[in-house]
Design a protein around this motif. Structure first.
Motif, PDB file in Angstrom:
ATOM      1  N   PRO A   1      -3.814 -20.984 -49.110  1.00 17.43           N
ATOM      2  CA  PRO A   1      -5.135 -21.568 -48.833  1.00 17.43           C
ATOM      3  C   PRO A   1      -5.187 -23.039 -49.236  1.00 17.43           C
ATOM      4  N   GLN A   2      -5.831 -23.841 -48.419  1.00 18.00           N
ATOM      5  CA  GLN A   2      -5.886 -25.270 -48.700  1.00 18.00           C
ATOM      6  C   GLN A   2      -6.566 -25.560 -50.025  1.00 18.00           C
ATOM      7  N   SER A   3      -7.527 -24.734 -50.392  1.00 18.12           N
ATOM      8  CA  SER A   3      -8.218 -24.935 -51.669  1.00 18.12           C
ATOM      9  C   SER A   3      -7.251 -24.810 -52.847  1.00 18.12           C
ATOM     10  N   LEU A   4      -6.279 -23.902 -52.740  1.00 16.01           N
ATOM     11  CA  LEU A   4      -5.277 -23.745 -53.795  1.00 16.01           C
ATOM     12  C   LEU A   4      -4.344 -24.947 -53.819  1.00 16.01           C
ATOM     13  N   ILE A   5      -3.890 -25.376 -52.656  1.00 10.23           N
ATOM     14  CA  ILE A   5      -3.006 -26.541 -52.573  1.00 10.23           C
ATOM     15  C   ILE A   5      -3.707 -27.771 -53.138  1.00 10.23           C
ATOM     16  N   ASP A   6      -4.967 -27.963 -52.771  1.00 13.21           N
ATOM     17  CA  ASP A   6      -5.729 -29.125 -53.243  1.00 13.21           C
ATOM     18  C   ASP A   6      -5.895 -29.129 -54.752  1.00 13.21           C
TER      19      ASP A   6
ATOM     20  N   VAL B   1       0.802 -34.137 -52.344  1.00 16.00           N
ATOM     21  CA  VAL B   1       0.572 -32.700 -52.480  1.00 16.00           C
ATOM     22  C   VAL B   1       0.499 -32.105 -51.083  1.00 16.00           C
ATOM     23  N   GLY B   2       1.241 -31.024 -50.848  1.00 20.24           N
ATOM     24  CA  GLY B   2       1.168 -30.378 -49.544  1.00 20.24           C
ATOM     25  C   GLY B   2       2.028 -29.138 -49.468  1.00 20.24           C
ATOM     26  N   SER B   3       2.004 -28.532 -48.297  1.00 17.17           N
ATOM     27  CA  SER B   3       2.728 -27.289 -48.030  1.00 17.17           C
ATOM     28  C   SER B   3       4.060 -27.605 -47.358  1.00 17.17           C
ATOM     29  N   ALA B   4       5.136 -27.024 -47.858  1.00 12.38           N
ATOM     30  CA  ALA B   4       6.470 -27.358 -47.367  1.00 12.38           C
ATOM     31  C   ALA B   4       6.727 -26.830 -45.960  1.00 12.38           C
ATOM     32  N   LEU B   5       7.130 -27.728 -45.079  1.00 10.06           N
ATOM     33  CA  LEU B   5       7.721 -27.363 -43.799  1.00 10.06           C
ATOM     34  C   LEU B   5       9.181 -27.767 -43.914  1.00 10.06           C
TER      35      LEU B   5
ATOM     36  N   ALA C   1       4.376 -29.326 -36.985  1.00 10.00           N
ATOM     37  CA  ALA C   1       3.685 -29.491 -38.264  1.00 10.00           C
ATOM     38  C   ALA C   1       2.171 -29.416 -38.118  1.00 10.00           C
ATOM     39  N   LYS C   2       1.551 -28.891 -39.165  1.00 13.75           N
ATOM     40  CA  LYS C   2       0.102 -28.848 -39.269  1.00 13.75           C
ATOM     41  C   LYS C   2      -0.349 -29.936 -40.252  1.00 13.75           C
ATOM     42  N   PRO C   3      -1.597 -30.414 -40.121  1.00  9.42           N
ATOM     43  CA  PRO C   3      -2.099 -31.377 -41.101  1.00  9.42           C
ATOM     44  C   PRO C   3      -1.965 -30.843 -42.521  1.00  9.42           C
ATOM     45  N   GLY C   4      -1.467 -31.672 -43.409  1.00 15.16           N
ATOM     46  CA  GLY C   4      -1.278 -31.266 -44.795  1.00 15.16           C
ATOM     47  C   GLY C   4       0.120 -30.778 -45.114  1.00 15.16           C
ATOM     48  N   ASP C   5       0.961 -30.584 -44.094  1.00 14.16           N
ATOM     49  CA  ASP C   5       2.343 -30.173 -44.338  1.00 14.16           C
ATOM     50  C   ASP C   5       3.152 -31.337 -44.928  1.00 14.16           C
ATOM     51  N   VAL C   6       4.185 -30.985 -45.676  1.00 17.69           N
ATOM     52  CA  VAL C   6       5.164 -31.946 -46.166  1.00 17.69           C
ATOM     53  C   VAL C   6       6.504 -31.616 -45.516  1.00 17.69           C
TER      54      VAL C   6
ATOM     55  N   PRO D   1       9.651 -22.241 -46.880  1.00 19.99           N
ATOM     56  CA  PRO D   1       8.471 -22.657 -46.123  1.00 19.99           C
ATOM     57  C   PRO D   1       7.190 -22.205 -46.810  1.00 19.99           C
ATOM     58  N   GLY D   2       6.233 -23.118 -46.939  1.00 17.10           N
ATOM     59  CA  GLY D   2       4.969 -22.780 -47.556  1.00 17.10           C
ATOM     60  C   GLY D   2       4.902 -22.989 -49.057  1.00 17.10           C
TER      61      GLY D   2
END
Length: 229
Positions: free
Chosen positions: A16-21, A56-60, A79-84, A164-165
């Motif tokens: 969830p983006q809230s967790l990543i943030d 900060v982001g989610s691994a691709l 890629a989606k917005p917020g991916d690294v 991933p992720g």
């Protein structure tokens, strides 16, 4: 025919983006401490931007041949917005795998940042861009675009496994990788550490001292005795 070496997983599970943030503003050093001082990438993977960067982001994840970046271009399309973009080029040191054009397109796509244990190029332009890029130095020698590679498989970057992720956090000290399965607990413990350290710092300046009893206690527990004379 095997698809090893030419494998693309288009859909992955992201936290969830809230967790990543929640990791925004947290220091990589504190996060690494929570994870037993593991999961911190090799010291050669450093920020290529101005001081003060925080990623900060989610691994691709992307695995490529050390001289080829075709799969990076494909990964940006997925890629989606917020991916690294986390790039495993087998530690290649001869060819840059990322340059200014890739960074501009990544920025347009909303990609949070790029991490690779190989070199980049166009460093002056990237230094002044507001997309975080972490790499192993620079070289003007560019890559080919022939294939092969893999996207969204388990890779190694900076001597750390990345799935991933996983959550990627980077700052001026370097990059850490938080496994998806540990993201909640690592976040909670890191916040506690940062609060504790801030309390110690505040206390230092208030009392103009720092409790040092623990130093000798640790040494004596290891068998230390003072040398006289």
């Amino acid at each position: 025919m095997s698809n090893l070496g030419l494998k693309i997983v288009e859909h992955i599970d992201r936290l969830p983006q809230s967790l990543i943030d929640g990791y925004k503003g947290l220091a990589t050093a504190n996060i690494a401490d929570v994870m037993g001082r593991f999961r911190a990438m090799d010291y050669t993977v450093k920020s290529m931007n101005r001081l003060g960067v925080h990623l900060v982001g989610s691994a691709l994840t992307i695995r490529i041949h050390p001289t080829d970046n075709l799969m990076i271009h494909k990964a940006m399309d997925l890629a989606k917005p917020g991916d690294v973009l986390v790039i495993d080029a087998f530690g290649g040191k001869e060819n840059a795998v990322v340059g200014e054009l890739i960074c501009h397109y990544a920025k347009i796509k909303g990609i949070a940042g790029i991490v690779t244990s190989s070199p980049i190029r166009d460093t002056n332009a990237i230094y002044n861009m507001d997309i975080p890029v972490f790499a192993r130095g620079a070289t003007p020698r560019g890559p080919l675009k022939e294939g092969s590679g893999e996207i969204n498989t388990t890779i190694s970057c900076g001597l750390v496994p990345v799935n991933p992720g996983d959550i990627i956090v980077g700052d001026d000290d370097g990059v850490v990788v938080v496994p998806k399965s540990e993201a909640v607990s690592v976040l909670e413990e890191t916040k506690k550490i940062q609060e504790k350290e801030q309390s110690i710092i505040d206390g230092m300046y208030e009392s103009r001292s720092w409790e040092r009893k623990w130093v000798d206690e640790t040494l004596y527990a290891k068998g230390y005795s003072p040398v006289k004379g």
